[in-house]
Design a protein around this motif. Structure first.
Motif, PDB file in Angstrom:
ATOM      1  N   ARG A 163      53.215   3.553  51.213  1.00 31.37           N
ATOM      2  CA  ARG A 163      53.905   2.601  52.085  1.00 31.37           C
ATOM      3  C   ARG A 163      53.670   1.151  51.619  1.00 31.37           C
ATOM      4  N   GLU A 164      52.418   0.860  51.266  1.00 32.78           N
ATOM      5  CA  GLU A 164      52.076  -0.510  50.830  1.00 32.78           C
ATOM      6  C   GLU A 164      52.870  -0.879  49.584  1.00 32.78           C
ATOM      7  N   GLU A 165      53.029   0.103  48.684  1.00 32.03           N
ATOM      8  CA  GLU A 165      53.748  -0.134  47.430  1.00 32.03           C
ATOM      9  C   GLU A 165      55.225  -0.428  47.708  1.00 32.03           C
ATOM     10  N   ARG A 166      55.810   0.349  48.615  1.00 28.90           N
ATOM     11  CA  ARG A 166      57.214   0.110  48.996  1.00 28.90           C
ATOM     12  C   ARG A 166      57.378  -1.286  49.584  1.00 28.90           C
ATOM     13  N   LEU A 167      56.479  -1.626  50.507  1.00 25.58           N
ATOM     14  CA  LEU A 167      56.592  -2.909  51.201  1.00 25.58           C
ATOM     15  C   LEU A 167      56.390  -4.081  50.241  1.00 25.58           C
TER      16      LEU A 167
END
Length: 202
Positions: A163-167
């Protein structure tokens, strides 16, 4: 003028389909990489024969089409096989998506992909919109929709970008944790904003 490309992504169960379908109702041309992934392995297309040659008839349904569930079971458990499959399919999917996006008549067009970040497809987009959702809600929605166990959903989440990578790649974030009327209003607000952009930039 050539439409600029909005990359749209989000984890499983985030509501990407509901979001892009509403953009579609507003007249925005969109292409789903998941649909393209199905088109490139249809019977008669070279990729299907290549997959069957590697994995055997166990990945074919009785009508000769790809048994996606059987293939998923084989590749999710084996990183080497998954990598082989991705190297075969990603270039074909990219081309299919590019061909479909080239048909767009709207001021901007949307490329939807659950693997937008992981596959590098985000490089083809001018902006990235991430549909984000708390993990508990993600698990509940995805298991209800797909009729699969929470464990299977977790393995899919693990294979997708964190999720952090997407954001980190997001230009815009839509947190989809409320009802459909709220979601529609958010999409309409984003659409109005996107229509003011020149080539995807403010």
């Amino acid at each position: 003028m050539t439409p600029w490309i909005l990359g749209l992504t989000g984890g499983i169960g985030s509501g990407k389909s509901a979001v892009v379908e509403h953009f579609g109702r507003l007249g925005v041309h969109w292409v789903d990489a998941d649909h393209a992934a199905r088109w490139v392995v249809e019977p008669g297309r070279p990729a299907l024969a290549t997959i069957a040659a590697r994995f055997g008839d166990q990945v074919l349904a009785s009508d000769g089409s790809l048994d996606r569930a059987a293939l998923r079971r084989l590749v999710f458990a084996d990183p080497v096989q998954r990598q082989w499959l991705e190297q075969l399919l990603h270039p074909l999917i990219r081309q299919e998506v590019a061909d479909k996006l080239a048909q767009a008549q709207s001021p901007y067009a949307i490329m939807v992909s659950p693997l937008l970040i992981e596959s590098g497809q985000y490089r083809q987009a001018t902006r990235v919109l991430v549909v984000d959702v708390p993990e508990a809600l993600q698990l509940e929605r995805a298991s209800r929709r797909d009729g699969v166990t929470e464990e299977q959903i977790r393995s899919i989440i693990a294979a997708q970008a964190r999720r952090e990578e997407r954001l980190r790649h997001a230009d815009d974030v839509l947190v989809n944790d409320r009802d459909m009327s709220w979601l529609a209003a958010e999409v309409e607000s984003l659409h109005r904003f996107y229509l003011t952009l020149r080539g995807g930039k403010a």
